[in-house]
Design a protein around this motif. Structure first.
Motif, PDB file in Angstrom:
ATOM      1  N   GLY A 275       0.816  -1.205   0.000  1.00  0.00           N
ATOM      2  CA  GLY A 275       0.000   0.000   0.000  1.00  0.00           C
ATOM      3  C   GLY A 275       0.854   1.260   0.000  1.00  0.00           C
ATOM      4  N   ALA A 276       0.253   2.377  -0.431  1.00  0.00           N
ATOM      5  CA  ALA A 276       0.914   3.670  -0.369  1.00  0.00           C
ATOM      6  C   ALA A 276       0.653   4.281   1.006  1.00  0.00           C
ATOM      7  N   SER A 277       1.383   5.326   1.342  1.00  0.00           N
ATOM      8  CA  SER A 277       1.212   5.961   2.638  1.00  0.00           C
ATOM      9  C   SER A 277       1.348   7.471   2.505  1.00  0.00           C
ATOM     10  N   ALA A 278       0.437   8.185   3.147  1.00  0.00           N
ATOM     11  CA  ALA A 278       0.504   9.650   3.231  1.00  0.00           C
ATOM     12  C   ALA A 278       0.827  10.075   4.658  1.00  0.00           C
ATOM     13  N   LEU A 279       1.352   9.140   5.464  1.00  0.00           N
ATOM     14  CA  LEU A 279       1.507   9.406   6.885  1.00  0.00           C
ATOM     15  C   LEU A 279       2.447  10.581   7.149  1.00  0.00           C
ATOM     16  N   ALA A 280       3.546  10.685   6.417  1.00  0.00           N
ATOM     17  CA  ALA A 280       4.474  11.794   6.658  1.00  0.00           C
ATOM     18  C   ALA A 280       3.772  13.134   6.455  1.00  0.00           C
ATOM     19  N   ALA A 281       2.996  13.238   5.401  1.00  0.00           N
ATOM     20  CA  ALA A 281       2.274  14.492   5.146  1.00  0.00           C
ATOM     21  C   ALA A 281       1.237  14.767   6.226  1.00  0.00           C
ATOM     22  N   ILE A 282       0.558  13.720   6.686  1.00  0.00           N
ATOM     23  CA  ILE A 282      -0.454  13.880   7.735  1.00  0.00           C
ATOM     24  C   ILE A 282       0.190  14.399   9.017  1.00  0.00           C
ATOM     25  N   LEU A 283       1.317  13.807   9.402  1.00  0.00           N
ATOM     26  CA  LEU A 283       1.973  14.212  10.645  1.00  0.00           C
ATOM     27  C   LEU A 283       2.629  15.587  10.509  1.00  0.00           C
ATOM     28  N   ARG A 284       3.068  15.919   9.304  1.00  0.00           N
ATOM     29  CA  ARG A 284       3.647  17.242   9.080  1.00  0.00           C
ATOM     30  C   ARG A 284       2.616  18.336   9.334  1.00  0.00           C
ATOM     31  N   ARG A 285       1.364  18.048   8.988  1.00  0.00           N
ATOM     32  CA  ARG A 285       0.285  19.026   9.183  1.00  0.00           C
ATOM     33  C   ARG A 285      -0.265  18.999  10.610  1.00  0.00           C
ATOM     34  N   SER A 286       0.166  18.020  11.414  1.00  0.00           N
ATOM     35  CA  SER A 286      -0.443  17.821  12.730  1.00  0.00           C
ATOM     36  C   SER A 286       0.239  18.560  13.861  1.00  0.00           C
ATOM     37  N   GLY A 287       1.476  18.985  13.648  1.00  0.00           N
ATOM     38  CA  GLY A 287       2.199  19.608  14.749  1.00  0.00           C
ATOM     39  C   GLY A 287       3.306  20.509  14.260  1.00  0.00           C
ATOM     40  N   ALA A 288       4.197  20.871  15.165  1.00  0.00           N
ATOM     41  CA  ALA A 288       5.252  21.837  14.864  1.00  0.00           C
ATOM     42  C   ALA A 288       6.489  21.209  14.232  1.00  0.00           C
ATOM     43  N   LEU A 289       6.605  19.884  14.273  1.00  0.00           N
ATOM     44  CA  LEU A 289       7.815  19.226  13.786  1.00  0.00           C
ATOM     45  C   LEU A 289       7.696  18.838  12.315  1.00  0.00           C
ATOM     46  N   PRO A 290       8.784  18.973  11.557  1.00  0.00           N
ATOM     47  CA  PRO A 290       8.784  18.427  10.195  1.00  0.00           C
ATOM     48  C   PRO A 290       8.727  16.904  10.239  1.00  0.00           C
TER      49      PRO A 290
END
Length: 350
Positions: A46-61
């Motif tokens: 499967g593909a994953s968008a998790l990095a983008a989701i977490l990038r938008r979720s808080g202050a950390l890259p």
């Protein structure tokens, strides 16, 4: 004595984990003095968008980890699909090695490698998920002087992983996901004595061997180094090879290929295989019904009553078996009473 901070936070999650990860990352400060590594169990391929989701979720890259990437403080490193995320010295490594509990990436693979590489500098975090993934990993972290945090099971969409972690270790933190971020930031600022790591033990030696299997699987394959522990009576759901119990009483297994299983994951996989076999049997019986119908019709068309009767009997028997098996599957595996299934005590399908 050499000192360091608890500067690596490793986080594992499965079902319900995206929500928990977003809440955790939202609470991590921009000046977090630790690197964060995340494994979320996901379907293979499967593909994953998790990095983008977490990038938008808080202050950390947040970025997908790459082999050779340094452990960067104040950054979230996400395991990419279909690769184990490992820690080797002060860098990340990716491996396409054997699955653990049917997963790649696997929570236990990350936790175990981090514990071996950095010892007391590691904090392991177990979030929402089913079964007992992460247990072996937090045990390894704790054995080497690291810290453990667990999402409050009452806060988790799926409390299985947090509950199992709590059965095996006593964590420093048990909090809702939204409260874990600030608490982990505080832990990360703790000074640790690098000499405080626990002396080597047989358990640690086995964990190091497991880590090599996952990291250097191309080298170790076929060398016999996959064969750790004692032969069990169970077979691997992934490859049907013999499973060895890694150590007596651990209820953890690894096969000759290197696939690893906890006892709960093994039981789940065996149940899935059993259900798949039943659905295959149902499909085969339904094909037998259709074939028997055609054979009976052909026999009647050519005036062969005797053969038509034989085929009709076979058809009736198959129909009864189909009804019983379909009812069993659709009932969720609960036995169906004979009077409801249409079978009788003299029926060979009952």
């Amino acid at each position: 004595m050499s000192q360091a901070h608890r500067d690596l936070i490793v986080v594992g999650a499965s079902a319900g984990g995206v929500e928990a990860l977003r809440a955790l990352v939202a609470g991590l400060p921009a000046d977090l003095p630790a690197a964060v590594a995340v494994v979320l169990h996901m379907p293979l391929g499967g593909a994953s968008a998790l990095a983008a989701i977490l990038r938008r979720s808080g202050a950390l890259p947040a970025v997908f980890a790459q082999s050779g990437m340094p452990l960067t403080r104040g950054q979230v490193h996400v395991a990419p699909p279909d690769h184990h995320l490992l820690v080797v010295e002060n860098r990340f490594a990716l491996s396409h090695g054997p699955t653990e509990n049917g997963h790649r990436p696997a929570v236990d693979a990350l936790f175990r490698s981090a514990a071996i590489a950095l010892g007391p500098r590691v904090t392991g975090v177990v979030l929402s998920g089913v079964l007992d993934d992460g247990v072996a990993g937090v045990v390894a972290i704790r054995a080497r002087g690291g810290r453990v945090a667990v999402q409050d099971p009452a806060d988790a969409l799926h409390p299985g992983m947090p509950e199992n972690a709590l059965r095996h270790v006593r964590p420093e933190l048990v909090l809702p996901a939204a409260d874990l971020g600030p608490a982990l930031a505080k832990l990360a600022r703790e000074h640790v004595e690098l000499s405080s790591a626990t002396p080597a033990s047989p358990q640690m030696e086995q964990e190091e061997q497991e880590e090599r299997i996952v990291r250097d699987w191309r080298v170790t394959m076929g060398t016999g180094t996959h064969m750790i522990g004692e032969t069990s009576e169970y077979t691997c759901p992934d490859c049907s090879g013999v499973l060895n119990e890694i150590a007596p009483g651990t209820l953890r297994f690894r096969c000759q290929i290197g696939h690893a299983w906890s006892v709960e994951a093994l039981a789940q996989a065996q149940g899935d295989a059993f259900e798949k076999a039943l659905w295959t049997a149902l499909r085969t019986l339904e094909e037998k019904v259709r074939l028997s119908e055609r054979m009976a019709e052909a026999a009647r068309a050519r005036g062969d009553g005797r053969q038509a009767g034989r085929y009709q009997s076979r058809l009736d028997e198959s129909l009864r078996a189909v009804d019983v098996l379909r009812d069993f599957l659709l009932s969720g595996g609960e036995p169906v009473p004979a009077e409801e299934s249409g079978a009788t005590s003299g029926d060979p399908t009952s």
